[in-house]
Design a protein around this motif. Structure first.
Motif, PDB file in Angstrom:
ATOM      1  N   ASP A 190       0.802  -1.209   0.000  1.00 11.69           N
ATOM      2  CA  ASP A 190       0.000   0.000   0.000  1.00 11.69           C
ATOM      3  C   ASP A 190       0.846   1.275   0.000  1.00 11.69           C
ATOM      4  O   ASP A 190       0.601   2.209  -0.754  1.00 11.69           O
ATOM      5  CB  ASP A 190      -0.844  -0.040   1.287  1.00 11.69           C
ATOM      6  N   LEU A 191       1.844   1.268   0.864  1.00 15.24           N
ATOM      7  CA  LEU A 191       2.679   2.462   0.987  1.00 15.24           C
ATOM      8  C   LEU A 191       3.426   2.738  -0.322  1.00 15.24           C
ATOM      9  O   LEU A 191       3.536   3.872  -0.766  1.00 15.24           O
ATOM     10  CB  LEU A 191       3.690   2.277   2.128  1.00 15.24           C
ATOM     11  N   ALA A 192       3.899   1.647  -0.938  1.00 14.57           N
ATOM     12  CA  ALA A 192       4.657   1.811  -2.183  1.00 14.57           C
ATOM     13  C   ALA A 192       3.779   2.460  -3.250  1.00 14.57           C
ATOM     14  O   ALA A 192       4.182   3.422  -3.912  1.00 14.57           O
ATOM     15  CB  ALA A 192       5.164   0.457  -2.656  1.00 14.57           C
ATOM     16  N   LYS A 193       2.558   1.957  -3.387  1.00 18.03           N
ATOM     17  CA  LYS A 193       1.739   2.485  -4.485  1.00 18.03           C
ATOM     18  C   LYS A 193       1.178   3.876  -4.167  1.00 18.03           C
ATOM     19  O   LYS A 193       1.074   4.720  -5.046  1.00 18.03           O
ATOM     20  CB  LYS A 193       0.654   1.494  -4.901  1.00 18.03           C
ATOM     21  N   LYS A 194       0.859   4.109  -2.890  1.00 20.38           N
ATOM     22  CA  LYS A 194       0.223   5.396  -2.581  1.00 20.38           C
ATOM     23  C   LYS A 194       1.236   6.505  -2.338  1.00 20.38           C
ATOM     24  O   LYS A 194       0.943   7.676  -2.541  1.00 20.38           O
ATOM     25  CB  LYS A 194      -0.664   5.248  -1.342  1.00 20.38           C
ATOM     26  N   LYS A 195       2.390   6.165  -1.823  1.00 22.93           N
ATOM     27  CA  LYS A 195       3.341   7.215  -1.437  1.00 22.93           C
ATOM     28  C   LYS A 195       4.697   7.142  -2.128  1.00 22.93           C
ATOM     29  O   LYS A 195       5.172   8.131  -2.669  1.00 22.93           O
ATOM     30  CB  LYS A 195       3.579   7.156   0.090  1.00 22.93           C
ATOM     31  N   ILE A 196       5.324   5.948  -2.087  1.00 22.33           N
ATOM     32  CA  ILE A 196       6.727   5.918  -2.506  1.00 22.33           C
ATOM     33  C   ILE A 196       6.877   6.163  -4.004  1.00 22.33           C
ATOM     34  O   ILE A 196       7.611   7.065  -4.430  1.00 22.33           O
ATOM     35  CB  ILE A 196       7.395   4.586  -2.091  1.00 22.33           C
ATOM     36  N   TYR A 197       6.141   5.380  -4.815  1.00 27.30           N
ATOM     37  CA  TYR A 197       6.272   5.589  -6.265  1.00 27.30           C
ATOM     38  C   TYR A 197       5.789   6.981  -6.697  1.00 27.30           C
ATOM     39  O   TYR A 197       6.474   7.659  -7.464  1.00 27.30           O
ATOM     40  CB  TYR A 197       5.577   4.469  -7.051  1.00 27.30           C
ATOM     41  N   PRO A 198       4.621   7.427  -6.204  1.00 30.78           N
ATOM     42  CA  PRO A 198       4.213   8.778  -6.606  1.00 30.78           C
ATOM     43  C   PRO A 198       5.268   9.828  -6.225  1.00 30.78           C
ATOM     44  O   PRO A 198       5.556  10.737  -7.013  1.00 30.78           O
ATOM     45  CB  PRO A 198       2.909   9.002  -5.838  1.00 30.78           C
ATOM     46  N   THR A 199       5.861   9.690  -5.045  1.00 28.11           N
ATOM     47  CA  THR A 199       6.871  10.680  -4.633  1.00 28.11           C
ATOM     48  C   THR A 199       8.069  10.643  -5.577  1.00 28.11           C
ATOM     49  O   THR A 199       8.583  11.694  -5.991  1.00 28.11           O
ATOM     50  CB  THR A 199       7.330  10.384  -3.187  1.00 28.11           C
ATOM     51  N   LEU A 200       8.501   9.423  -5.920  1.00 29.20           N
ATOM     52  CA  LEU A 200       9.639   9.319  -6.843  1.00 29.20           C
ATOM     53  C   LEU A 200       9.296   9.974  -8.180  1.00 29.20           C
ATOM     54  O   LEU A 200      10.109  10.668  -8.777  1.00 29.20           O
ATOM     55  CB  LEU A 200      10.018   7.847  -7.043  1.00 29.20           C
ATOM     56  N   TRP A 201       8.064   9.749  -8.601  1.00 25.91           N
ATOM     57  CA  TRP A 201       7.649  10.357  -9.881  1.00 25.91           C
ATOM     58  C   TRP A 201       7.691  11.881  -9.812  1.00 25.91           C
ATOM     59  O   TRP A 201       8.222  12.545 -10.679  1.00 25.91           O
ATOM     60  CB  TRP A 201       6.267   9.818 -10.285  1.00 25.91           C
ATOM     61  N   TRP A 202       7.136  12.466  -8.735  1.00 28.03           N
ATOM     62  CA  TRP A 202       7.111  13.939  -8.656  1.00 28.03           C
ATOM     63  C   TRP A 202       8.529  14.497  -8.624  1.00 28.03           C
ATOM     64  O   TRP A 202       8.817  15.513  -9.251  1.00 28.03           O
ATOM     65  CB  TRP A 202       6.315  14.407  -7.422  1.00 28.03           C
ATOM     66  N   LEU A 203       9.411  13.826  -7.928  1.00 28.21           N
ATOM     67  CA  LEU A 203      10.796  14.315  -7.862  1.00 28.21           C
ATOM     68  C   LEU A 203      11.466  14.188  -9.234  1.00 28.21           C
ATOM     69  O   LEU A 203      12.198  15.064  -9.671  1.00 28.21           O
ATOM     70  CB  LEU A 203      11.601  13.518  -6.823  1.00 28.21           C
ATOM     71  N   PHE A 204      11.161  13.084  -9.898  1.00 25.92           N
ATOM     72  CA  PHE A 204      11.718  12.855 -11.236  1.00 25.92           C
ATOM     73  C   PHE A 204      11.186  13.923 -12.202  1.00 25.92           C
ATOM     74  O   PHE A 204      11.936  14.566 -12.932  1.00 25.92           O
ATOM     75  CB  PHE A 204      11.326  11.449 -11.707  1.00 25.92           C
ATOM     76  N   ARG A 205       9.859  14.114 -12.160  1.00 22.93           N
ATOM     77  CA  ARG A 205       9.205  15.090 -13.046  1.00 22.93           C
ATOM     78  C   ARG A 205       9.798  16.490 -12.867  1.00 22.93           C
ATOM     79  O   ARG A 205       9.995  17.228 -13.823  1.00 22.93           O
ATOM     80  CB  ARG A 205       7.705  15.119 -12.702  1.00 22.93           C
ATOM     81  N   ASP A 206      10.096  16.841 -11.637  1.00 27.97           N
ATOM     82  CA  ASP A 206      10.606  18.184 -11.352  1.00 27.97           C
ATOM     83  C   ASP A 206      12.137  18.268 -11.461  1.00 27.97           C
ATOM     84  O   ASP A 206      12.736  19.238 -10.984  1.00 27.97           O
ATOM     85  CB  ASP A 206      10.133  18.631  -9.955  1.00 27.97           C
ATOM     86  N   ASN A 207      12.719  17.253 -12.053  1.00 25.58           N
ATOM     87  CA  ASN A 207      14.183  17.226 -12.255  1.00 25.58           C
ATOM     88  C   ASN A 207      14.977  17.384 -10.975  1.00 25.58           C
ATOM     89  O   ASN A 207      15.999  18.079 -10.948  1.00 25.58           O
ATOM     90  CB  ASN A 207      14.629  18.326 -13.238  1.00 25.58           C
TER      91      ASN A 207
END
Ligand code: BG6
Length: 494
Positions: free
Chosen positions: A16-33
């Motif tokens: 649950d944590l991975a899908k709701k928090k960890i991956y989305p957070t990695l994506w936002w950080l990636f998206r924002d360079n």
């Protein structure tokens, strides 16, 4: 020179944590360079998954905008998945060889490793042991391990866990995450206190009557009741999030902004905190309230099938803490947290003492309060008395208001996890919980937790959507908290 390679491995990738928090957070950080360019994200779990299935599980939490679709595909290209057991070496060896391949691809530059252990407590020890055995750096790069609560169940189990970790990793490799430390207003606490001469002289027992740190949620335990029943609100929220806020409110000024200086001061506060006694605690459990307009409200806590019928697990708790030092002796710290209450709100409220030698008609002057609203609607406001504007001479309560989305309109406040992940990349442990800090926090609450459980103290029932047990208000009043109800802060409309 080729860019330094980094690998971010999520253990418990199917959870649950991975899908709701960890991956989305990695994506936002990636998206924002904000992440290193040469990075790979590896998911690890027992389930038979593919990157495609993994993507399906977390994409909806990533809030990908139309214009970001290509960038999201690039993010996914950096993701891979390893299906492996937690208690045998095989999967960990495969992980290690995939990191070795990555090193080769990166012109043989050693790979920095971040391991995120988002795992159930039962497999925590084996995974950390296997990691140490198979997946560490070779001295020419670094390895950092991020771990999630629960950090044990009580003082003893938490110390056992810490001892286990200490055998495997050095303190500067261990990042115990408490996401409240990543919230804007929690990070602002130190600046408010140590960056403003006006506040410093009154930040003590001479001027402050009480401190309230409160956390309210307007929803119940939802799908998490199974886990929640093994923890209860004291372990879930008070022992970590609220206690961390308390240390930031109460600590002395650190010698510098260095992580060790800050954490040393936090530990001193925890050491000076008296062990909580049962007489200073109110516990509650919510019951159904079909009249309340919320999809969950027709279910009380115990109506959930995963909760035993005789559960005494609290979903609400108020505890009064006493800090036995020169600054705080006699000032009660109220830690209050609850689920299924009337609103969603987390805040720190400093209630000041009355003015001495009051010259106004009795009862007109109300206590000043400094409130730091953690969420929602981040704000700092000072409730104080002013002259009633106009012809009259009367006084009235009003506020000096620093509402963030009013004052800092164009600033995006990052999610707590975003900040904390970056801090791990940077090697900053300021906002992570040190081993001794954890131990002292458990010391304060373990005896009362044990007493509550041993004596099977029945929590006071409160209705879903209510303010919680009135016994909580009574206890605060007994310790001198004054609630007049004559003033309500309303977040300014934009
Ligand atoms: C978690 C608790 O640590 O914090 C949850 O386990 C709680 O029970 C959550 O709901 C609250 O976090 P936030 O950031 O939504 O206030």
């Amino acid at each position: 020179k080729f860019e330094t390679p980094y690998v971010f491995v999520v253990f418990g990738a199917s959870g649950d944590l991975a899908k709701k928090k960890i991956y989305p957070t990695l994506w936002w950080l990636f998206r924002d360079n904000l992440l290193p360019v040469n990075i790979k994200f590896v998911g690890y779990a027992r389930s038979d998954l593919t990157v495609c299935k993994l993507r399906e599980s977390f994409e909806k939490f990533c809030k990908v905008r139309e214009t970001e679709k290509c960038a999201f595909d690039d993010f996914i290209k950096k993701c891979s998945y390893i299906q492996g057991q937690y208690d045998t070496s095989d999967g960990f060896q495969r992980l290690q060889s995939s990191i070795d391949d990555f090193q080769k691809e990166s012109h043989d530059q050693a790979v920095n490793r971040l391991y995120y252990l988002a795992l159930p407590p039962a497999v925590f020890n084996v995974v950390s042991t296997e990691l140490k055995k198979n997946c560490m750096d070779r001295g020419d790069s670094w390895t950092r391990v991020i771990i999630e609560k629960p950090f044990g169940h009580d003082l003893k189990s938490s110390c056992e866990l810490s001892t286990h970790l200490a055998q495997l990793f050095k303190e500067d490799q261990i990042y115990r995450i408490d996401h409240y430390l990543g919230k804007e207003m929690v990070q602002n606490l130190m600046v408010m206190r140590f960056g403003n001469r006006i506040l410093a002289p009154s930040w003590n027992r001479d001027h402050i009557a009480s401190v309230m740190i409160s956390f309210k949620e307007d929803f119940g335990t939802g799908g998490r009741a199974g886990y929640f029943d093994t923890a209860g609100i004291i372990r879930d929220v008070m022992q970590n999030h609220l206690m961390q806020i308390l240390t930031l409110v109460a600590m002395e000024k650190p010698a510098s902004l260095n992580a060790e200086d800050i954490r040393d001061e936090k530990v001193k506060v925890l050491k000076a905190c008296k062990v909580v006694e049962l007489k200073d605690v109110v516990v509650g459990q919510y019951v159904a309230n079909p009249d309340f307009d919320h999809p969950e409200a027709s279910q009380g806590y115990k109506d959930d099938k995963s909760v035993p019928a005789d559960s005494t697990t609290p979903t609400y708790a108020l505890a009064v803490l006493h800090i036995n030092n020169e600054r705080w002796e006699g000032v009660p710290f109220f830690l209050r947290c609850g689920k299924a209450l009337n609103e969603k709100k987390a805040e720190v409220r400093i209630q000041f003492k009355e003015v001495s030698g009051d010259i106004y008609p009795s009862g007109e002057l109300k206590r000043s309060e400094l409130v730091m609203r953690v969420q929602p609607n981040e704000a700092v406001y000072m409730k104080l008395m002013t002259k009633k504007p106009g012809m009259g001479f009367g006084v009235e309560e009003t506020e000096l208001d620093l509402t963030y989305n009013n004052r800092f309109k164009d600033v995006r406040l990052p999610d707590a996890y975003e900040r904390l992940f970056l801090e791990v990349f940077m090697g900053s442990q300021i906002n992570f919980v040190r081993t001794d800090e954890l131990e002292y926090a458990w010391r304060i609450l373990t005896p009362v937790l044990e007493e509550l459980e041993k004596k099977k103290i029945q929590p006071v029932q409160y209705k879903f959507g209510s303010r919680g047990p009135t016994e909580g208000d009574d206890l605060m009043q007994k310790y001198g908290f004054i609630f007049t109800g004559t003033y309500k802060w309303v977040a300014p409309k934009l």
